[in-house]
Design a protein around this motif. Structure first.
Motif, mmCIF file in Angstrom:
data_model
loop_
_atom_site.group_PDB
_atom_site.id
_atom_site.type_symbol
_atom_site.label_atom_id
_atom_site.label_comp_id
_atom_site.label_asym_id
_atom_site.label_seq_id
_atom_site.Cartn_x
_atom_site.Cartn_y
_atom_site.Cartn_z
ATOM 1 N N LYS A 152 26.897 33.234 -79.755
ATOM 2 C CA LYS A 152 25.827 33.866 -80.528
ATOM 3 C C LYS A 152 26.312 35.226 -81.013
ATOM 4 O O LYS A 152 26.785 36.034 -80.234
ATOM 5 N N ASN A 153 26.239 35.409 -82.284
ATOM 6 C CA ASN A 153 26.675 36.676 -82.833
ATOM 7 C C ASN A 153 25.485 37.513 -83.240
ATOM 8 O O ASN A 153 24.747 37.144 -84.141
ATOM 9 N N LYS A 154 25.319 38.641 -82.546
ATOM 10 C CA LYS A 154 24.238 39.515 -82.969
ATOM 11 C C LYS A 154 24.827 40.550 -83.917
ATOM 12 O O LYS A 154 25.666 41.352 -83.536
ATOM 13 N N GLU A 155 24.409 40.446 -85.158
ATOM 14 C CA GLU A 155 24.931 41.377 -86.141
ATOM 15 C C GLU A 155 23.814 42.262 -86.653
ATOM 16 O O GLU A 155 22.694 41.798 -86.859
ATOM 17 N N ILE A 156 24.123 43.519 -86.810
ATOM 18 C CA ILE A 156 23.122 44.425 -87.375
ATOM 19 C C ILE A 156 23.772 45.277 -88.467
ATOM 20 O O ILE A 156 24.988 45.393 -88.536
ATOM 21 N N PHE A 157 22.913 45.826 -89.275
ATOM 22 C CA PHE A 157 23.345 46.707 -90.356
ATOM 23 C C PHE A 157 23.029 48.116 -89.869
ATOM 24 O O PHE A 157 21.859 48.455 -89.692
ATOM 25 N N ALA A 158 24.064 48.892 -89.607
ATOM 26 C CA ALA A 158 23.784 50.142 -88.887
ATOM 27 C C ALA A 158 24.590 51.311 -89.417
ATOM 28 O O ALA A 158 25.683 51.155 -89.954
ATOM 29 N N LEU A 159 24.024 52.492 -89.194
ATOM 30 C CA LEU A 159 24.749 53.747 -89.430
ATOM 31 C C LEU A 159 25.746 53.965 -88.291
ATOM 32 O O LEU A 159 25.518 53.479 -87.182
ATOM 33 N N GLY A 160 26.770 54.748 -88.547
ATOM 34 C CA GLY A 160 27.692 55.117 -87.468
ATOM 35 C C GLY A 160 26.943 55.737 -86.303
ATOM 36 O O GLY A 160 27.193 55.418 -85.140
ATOM 37 N N ASN A 161 25.999 56.611 -86.620
ATOM 38 C CA ASN A 161 25.228 57.257 -85.562
ATOM 39 C C ASN A 161 24.404 56.249 -84.753
ATOM 40 O O ASN A 161 24.264 56.393 -83.541
ATOM 41 N N GLU A 162 23.883 55.232 -85.429
ATOM 42 C CA GLU A 162 23.132 54.193 -84.702
ATOM 43 C C GLU A 162 24.055 53.392 -83.797
ATOM 44 O O GLU A 162 23.684 53.031 -82.681
ATOM 45 N N ALA A 163 25.249 53.133 -84.305
ATOM 46 C CA ALA A 163 26.207 52.354 -83.518
ATOM 47 C C ALA A 163 26.599 53.104 -82.245
ATOM 48 O O ALA A 163 26.849 52.495 -81.197
ATOM 49 N N VAL A 164 26.648 54.434 -82.332
ATOM 50 C CA VAL A 164 26.946 55.236 -81.142
ATOM 51 C C VAL A 164 25.884 54.978 -80.072
ATOM 52 O O VAL A 164 26.193 54.783 -78.894
ATOM 53 N N VAL A 165 24.614 54.944 -80.497
ATOM 54 C CA VAL A 165 23.527 54.703 -79.544
ATOM 55 C C VAL A 165 23.668 53.311 -78.930
ATOM 56 O O VAL A 165 23.549 53.148 -77.707
ATOM 57 N N GLU A 166 23.950 52.312 -79.773
ATOM 58 C CA GLU A 166 24.123 50.953 -79.251
ATOM 59 C C GLU A 166 25.231 50.925 -78.201
ATOM 60 O O GLU A 166 25.078 50.346 -77.131
ATOM 61 N N GLY A 167 26.336 51.568 -78.524
ATOM 62 C CA GLY A 167 27.473 51.605 -77.593
ATOM 63 C C GLY A 167 27.097 52.306 -76.300
ATOM 64 O O GLY A 167 27.427 51.844 -75.198
ATOM 65 N N ALA A 168 26.393 53.413 -76.423
ATOM 66 C CA ALA A 168 26.026 54.184 -75.239
ATOM 67 C C ALA A 168 25.125 53.367 -74.316
ATOM 68 O O ALA A 168 25.311 53.354 -73.092
ATOM 69 N N LEU A 169 24.168 52.663 -74.908
ATOM 70 C CA LEU A 169 23.241 51.884 -74.076
ATOM 71 C C LEU A 169 23.961 50.706 -73.425
ATOM 72 O O LEU A 169 23.697 50.369 -72.270
ATOM 73 N N ILE A 170 24.895 50.108 -74.164
ATOM 74 C CA ILE A 170 25.697 49.030 -73.574
ATOM 75 C C ILE A 170 26.497 49.574 -72.388
ATOM 76 O O ILE A 170 26.611 48.943 -71.343
ATOM 77 N N ALA A 171 27.012 50.798 -72.539
ATOM 78 C CA ALA A 171 27.851 51.387 -71.490
ATOM 79 C C ALA A 171 27.041 51.852 -70.288
ATOM 80 O O ALA A 171 27.608 52.234 -69.263
ATOM 81 N N GLY A 172 25.723 51.846 -70.407
ATOM 82 C CA GLY A 172 24.897 52.220 -69.260
ATOM 83 C C GLY A 172 24.350 53.631 -69.310
ATOM 84 O O GLY A 172 23.875 54.153 -68.302
ATOM 85 N N CYS A 173 24.404 54.253 -70.471
ATOM 86 C CA CYS A 173 23.849 55.601 -70.605
ATOM 87 C C CYS A 173 22.348 55.564 -70.296
ATOM 88 O O CYS A 173 21.613 54.785 -70.890
ATOM 89 N N SER A 174 21.918 56.410 -69.375
ATOM 90 C CA SER A 174 20.485 56.437 -69.060
ATOM 91 C C SER A 174 19.916 57.848 -69.128
ATOM 92 O O SER A 174 18.821 58.106 -68.643
ATOM 93 N N PHE A 175 20.668 58.754 -69.707
ATOM 94 C CA PHE A 175 20.151 60.124 -69.836
ATOM 95 C C PHE A 175 20.719 60.761 -71.082
ATOM 96 O O PHE A 175 21.936 60.817 -71.270
#
Lengths: 279, 381, 76
Positions: free
Chosen positions: B6-29
């Motif tokens: 399953k490929n989840k693809e989104i249309f995103a800004l670089g800044n949005e992608a940073v948030v996605e990456g951070a949440l995947i990495a476990g950022c909680s603060f």
């Protein structure tokens, strides 16, 4: 037999630290540390749940001596680190130890905003009216007219009223005590630790080495006599005619509110979402 | 037939992608202060974190407080980040140094805009590169990463968190305004496609724990505040117990271990991509959005018969010396295009030590470096 | 609360921790304490101590401990 007084304190000091501590003979900061330990003991808080976050200066040096979680941060920034710690883990009792230069000058912005957002932190401001550790330069709490290394002809600026500042900024609890009136100080400190929201306690603690000697107090004992003579209960101070107030200053509780702390309001926000998820 | 992933693809800004990456990495603060052109990171965090399981978002009074708050939250066991741009990054330097000294993991995203001072708030630049390395005072180790497209924003953010936790160090992710504000299609990776590194916590009783003890990796375990391991943390030079010291032997032990924990893993940390570099006589060394212009220029040069190649830096510091040396093996000339007056080119010249000719393309007018500008220099031979 | 009976207290000073600031000596209501030859606090009139706790609470160096005398211990 139940232990009392300094025997309690000895149980909370770090046994692998060298004593006596680095502070000058007669420095009130040691009395503050003792009062802090007795307050925590009185409240029965486990050592693991207490975090001392200290700034830079003589007050900042206290943290290392006591067996809690201790964080000695950067100058003026103690409240910012404390804010992160409290929001990350609201169960912790976060107590900030700051000096007057630390909390009111370089850290003034953090101080007013911590009070405004009413975050659940106990802010103890150890006011000795001077920058002690750096050698006696003026602080925002140096009284007008007092002599310091950077005001050799007398301080031209007015000093901050820490209590009024914290009241205006929106703190839940605002109080002032002195290291001479220790029993009263302990009562205030217990409240400042156990109450919700941002609690500011200003503690007048004399610096004989850097302030007293330049301002006609030859010994630390003279400064304690001054405290004894000039600290007045808030009610009594307010009854006193302004012309008779002179050097006298009010101590006691100035504000006592029960607004929920930021971390509590944030938890409520989160609860709204988790209710949505589960429902 | 294997089931298609399953490929989840989104249309995103670089800044949005940073948030996605951070949440995947476990950022909680997230603790921060808004500043152009990084503000979208903060705005999206303000929406996502309160809705997540244990996420905390707080807006601070300034960038000094932002850095203080995330250091505090990291000590309390959270994976933390903040995002800013040049002026805010300058304010963060004080407590960033504190994080280096106390070995506190955290991620700072600096979306670079034109400087110095308030400079060009909405225009791109890459002028904070040396500041990211040397911005805070004192000798300190630090990791600086970069990303050149939106997908990389996501991936490099995950890597930034992993490195921060693994090496107990601040990691700075440098983006430029173009990368941060480009919107393109990206793929959100599946959980089995990425690694998430967790902080090592002590596995011994509290009485035996020494917060800054020497270990094989040079990184001591780090318990969260409140977990029963009570110790002292200070920005003063400290001994293995965390107590302040000025004993020369203890000072040097600390400084050497702090540097060694990064130095001995240079090859894990230094990341780069190569494009047609094996036989390249002209090598372009680029990073960030400029690397995309360079890639196009190299393809054009190749189709004209010029042996050009690209070394794209993903890690800026510790500077990828080995990759640069490899690129230098056959190269007669090196071209370093940057949106600054010459910051990474200093590192390139240091590694090159006179072997090839090094030319720079520098723009500080808030304009992008175009493929044709790079191509022109490549074609000069 | 500790009883304030005269003669029931044991006052211990730890000289290594005492910095000789003299706060305890100055404010002791019964003048139990005095400076010794080294400028530190020493206990000279322990029997007069009423266990008010002032010295213990105000010692910035935690160098004084006041306890009740154990039963059987007599005033010396």
């Amino acid at each position: 037999m139940e232990i009392t007084g300094n025997e309690i304190i000895h149980q909370y000091l770090r046994h692998n630290k060298k004593f006596p501590h680095v502070l000058c003979p007669g420095c009130g900061h040691g009395i503050v540390l003792g009062t802090l330990i007795r307050s925590v003991h009185h409240l029965g808080l486990p050592k693991d749940d207490v975090v001392i976050v200290a700034g830079i200066g003589c007050s900042g040096r206290l943290a290392v001596y006591v067996d809690f979680n201790t964080v000695h941060t950067t100058h003026g920034r103690a409240l910012t680190f404390a804010t992160g710690i409290k929001m990350a883990n609201p169960k912790l009792n976060v107590i900030c130890l700051m000096g007057d230069g630390d909390a009111l000058s370089i850290g003034g912005n953090h101080m007013i905003h911590a009070a405004r957002r009413n975050i659940g932190i106990t802010a103890l401001i150890l006011n000795n009216n001077i920058y002690g550790m750096t050698g006696g330069q003026s602080s925002p709490a140096t009284p007008e007219g007092a002599v310091s290394m950077t005001a050799p002809f007398g301080q031209l600026e007015k000093s901050f009223d820490t209590v009024q500042l914290a009241c205006g900024a929106g703190a839940n609890f605002v109080a002032r005590g002195t290291v001479f009136h220790v029993n009263n100080l302990e009562k205030l400190m217990i409240k400042a630790i156990e109450r919700p929201g941002f609690n500011m306690l200003e503690i007048i603690t004399p610096c004989h080495t850097q302030f007293g000697r330049k301002n006609k107090y030859k010994t630390s004992v003279e400064m304690y006599r001054w405290l004894k003579a000039n600290a007045l209960d808030r009610e009594r101070y307010e009854e006193l005619e302004e012309s008779k107030r002179g050097d006298k200053f009010p101590v006691g509780v100035f504000v006592e509110r029960d607004e929920p702390g930021l971390e509590e309001r944030y938890a409520e926000l989160k609860a709204r979402f988790s209710a949505g998820r589960n429902g | 037939m294997a089931r298609r992933k399953k490929n989840k693809e989104i249309f995103a800004l670089g800044n949005e992608a940073v948030v996605e990456g951070a949440l995947i990495a476990g950022c909680s603060f997230y603790g921060g202060y808004p500043i152009t052109p990084s503000s979208e990171i903060m705005e999206i965090m303000a929406q996502r974190l309160p809705m997540s399981e244990d996420g905390v978002f707080i807006q601070l009074e300034d960038e000094i407080a932002s850095m203080g708050a995330i250091v505090g939250a990291s000590m309390a066991g959270r994976k933390v980040m903040t995002a800013t741009s040049g002026p805010g990054f300058s304010l963060m330097q004080e407590n960033l140094g504190y994080a280096c000294m106390t070995e506190t993991p955290l991620v700072v995203v600096n979306v670079m805009r034109g400087g110095p001072s308030t400079g060009l708030p909405t225009s791109p630049a890459q002028s904070d590169v040396q500041q990211a390395r040397w911005g805070t005072h004192g000798d300190h180790p630090i990791i600086v990463l970069s990303a050149s497209d939106v997908q990389e924003c996501l991936e490099m953010t995950i890597i930034a968190f992993n490195m921060a936790e693994k090496y107990r160090t601040p990691v700075i992710l440098l983006l430029d305004e173009i990368t941060a504000h480009t919107r393109e299609k990206i793929r959100i990776p599946q959980p089995d496609e990425y690694e998430v590194t967790s902080r090592i916590v002590p596995s011994i009783p509290p009485e035996w724990y020494k917060p800054y003890e020497e270990t094989v990796r040079g990184v001591a375990p780090m318990p969260p505040i409140g977990s029963g391991y009570r110790f002292h943390v200070t920005g003063l030079t400290h001994d293995v117990n965390g107590f302040p010291t000025s004993r020369p032997d203890e000072v040097v032990d600390l400084m050497e271990r702090m540097h060694r924990k990064i130095d001995q893993f240079f090859y894990d940390i230094q990341m780069h991509d190569e494009l047609m570099i094996e036989d390249a006589e002209v090598v372009v060394i680029a990073y960030g959005s400029v690397a995309r212009s360079a890639e196009y220029a190299i393809e054009q040069a190749r189709s004209s018969g010029v042996k050009a190649g690209l070394l794209k830096l993903k890690t800026l510091f510790p500077y990828p010396r080995r990759a640069t040396e490899k690129a230098l093996a056959n190269a007669k000339s090196i071209i370093v295009p940057e949106m600054n007056m010459g910051q990474i080119s200093r590192e390139v010249k240091r590694v090159n030590s006179g072997r090839a000719s090094v030319r720079t393309i520098n723009r500080v007018d808030g304009q992008i470096i175009t493929p044709s500008e790079i191509l022109k220099v490549i074609m000069q031979g | 609360m500790v009883k304030k009976n005269k003669g029931n207290s044991r006052v211990t000073v730890y000289p290594d921790w005492c910095k000789g600031c003299g706060i305890c000596i100055e404010f002791c209501p019964k003048k139990v304490l005095e400076f010794d030859a080294h400028g530190k606090c020493s206990v000279v009139r322990e029997d007069d101590c009423i266990h008010c706790g002032f010295c213990e609470l105000h010692c910035p160096d935690f160098a004084i401990v006041v306890t009740e005398k154990k039963s059987g211990e007599t005033a010396s």
